[in-house]
Design a protein around this motif. Sequence first.
Motif, short mmCIF file in Angstrom:
data_model
loop_
_atom_site.label_atom_id
_atom_site.label_comp_id
_atom_site.label_asym_id
_atom_site.label_seq_id
_atom_site.Cartn_x
_atom_site.Cartn_y
_atom_site.Cartn_z
N SER A 151 31.25 -9.77 -4.28
CA SER A 151 30.25 -8.75 -4.02
C SER A 151 30.40 -7.57 -4.97
O SER A 151 29.66 -6.61 -4.86
CB SER A 151 30.38 -8.27 -2.57
OG SER A 151 31.65 -7.66 -2.39
N ALA A 152 31.32 -7.61 -5.90
CA ALA A 152 31.53 -6.52 -6.85
C ALA A 152 30.69 -6.73 -8.10
O ALA A 152 31.16 -6.62 -9.22
CB ALA A 152 33.01 -6.41 -7.21
N PRO B 188 25.83 -3.09 -11.11
CA PRO B 188 24.52 -2.62 -10.66
C PRO B 188 23.45 -2.96 -11.71
O PRO B 188 23.68 -2.86 -12.90
CB PRO B 188 24.69 -1.11 -10.50
CG PRO B 188 25.96 -0.76 -11.16
CD PRO B 188 26.76 -2.00 -11.33
N THR C 193 20.38 6.64 -7.73
CA THR C 193 20.69 5.73 -6.62
C THR C 193 19.65 4.63 -6.51
O THR C 193 19.98 3.45 -6.40
CB THR C 193 20.78 6.51 -5.29
OG1 THR C 193 21.82 7.47 -5.39
CG2 THR C 193 21.04 5.58 -4.13
N GLN D 111 19.84 0.62 -7.69
CA GLN D 111 19.80 -0.11 -6.42
C GLN D 111 21.08 0.10 -5.60
O GLN D 111 21.52 -0.80 -4.89
CB GLN D 111 19.55 -1.59 -6.66
CG GLN D 111 18.26 -1.89 -7.35
CD GLN D 111 18.06 -3.36 -7.63
OE1 GLN D 111 18.87 -4.20 -7.27
NE2 GLN D 111 16.95 -3.68 -8.26
N LEU D 112 21.65 1.26 -5.69
CA LEU D 112 22.87 1.54 -4.95
C LEU D 112 22.60 1.72 -3.46
O LEU D 112 23.52 1.57 -2.65
CB LEU D 112 23.56 2.79 -5.51
CG LEU D 112 24.03 2.68 -6.97
CD1 LEU D 112 24.59 4.01 -7.44
CD2 LEU D 112 25.05 1.58 -7.12
N ARG E 90 23.69 -1.14 -1.19
CA ARG E 90 25.11 -1.29 -0.81
C ARG E 90 25.42 -0.52 0.48
O ARG E 90 26.39 -0.80 1.14
CB ARG E 90 26.00 -0.82 -1.93
CG ARG E 90 25.89 -1.69 -3.15
CD ARG E 90 26.80 -1.21 -4.23
NE ARG E 90 26.54 -1.96 -5.44
CZ ARG E 90 27.45 -2.65 -6.08
NH1 ARG E 90 28.69 -2.67 -5.64
NH2 ARG E 90 27.13 -3.31 -7.17
N TYR F 86 23.60 -0.23 3.44
CA TYR F 86 22.46 -0.71 4.23
C TYR F 86 22.39 -0.06 5.61
O TYR F 86 21.37 -0.12 6.26
CB TYR F 86 22.50 -2.22 4.37
CG TYR F 86 23.82 -2.75 4.91
CD1 TYR F 86 24.06 -2.83 6.26
CD2 TYR F 86 24.83 -3.13 4.03
CE1 TYR F 86 25.27 -3.28 6.74
CE2 TYR F 86 26.04 -3.59 4.50
CZ TYR F 86 26.25 -3.66 5.86
OH TYR F 86 27.45 -4.11 6.33
#
Length: 176
Positions: free
Chosen positions: A18-19, A22, A82, A86-87, A90, A92
């Motif tokens: 998942s890392a 971006p 952000t 699309q930060l 992360r 949610y």
Amino acid sequence: MAGLSGAARTRSGSPGSSAALPALDGAFLRSPLAGLMGAQAVLGLLVWALIADTTYHLHAAYGWVMFVSIFFWIVTVLFFVTYLLQLQLRFYAIPWPLVLMIFNAVATVLYITAFVTCAAAVQPTSWRQWDYNRRAAASFFAGLTMIAYGASTFFSFRAWKGFGSNAATSQVTDHT
């Protein structure tokens, strides 16, 4: 992660981790939200740059205008980055449409006060003519920034409410 080379994959972890790096959101850049955020950043920058180039420290009213314009400029740029990277995906658990709507509404109200304060403090008989011109221009740009935040509040409210859809229409499925 099909587009990453082997070296990039090893730096960011395994292909299923998942890392991931971006990615830029091209759809966001074409959205009205990005356009308004860009306008807010440019206009807000003009407001505080014009005020900062005067002797604003001699007038307490311009301190408020400086605070509002710099604070909301920084936060707007942070929101823009952000959404661009699309930060927000992360984090949610945060209701981003609601947060953005509240931010824009507060920015609109405080920019109204900054605009009125800045416009009321402009003195045509100022002993420094260039200060008058810059303060008048800052008042104009503060008004435009206020309008941009107001438009963002409207669009943020629509996004928060779901663009006019309701729960009944979004739950309809075809079972035939």
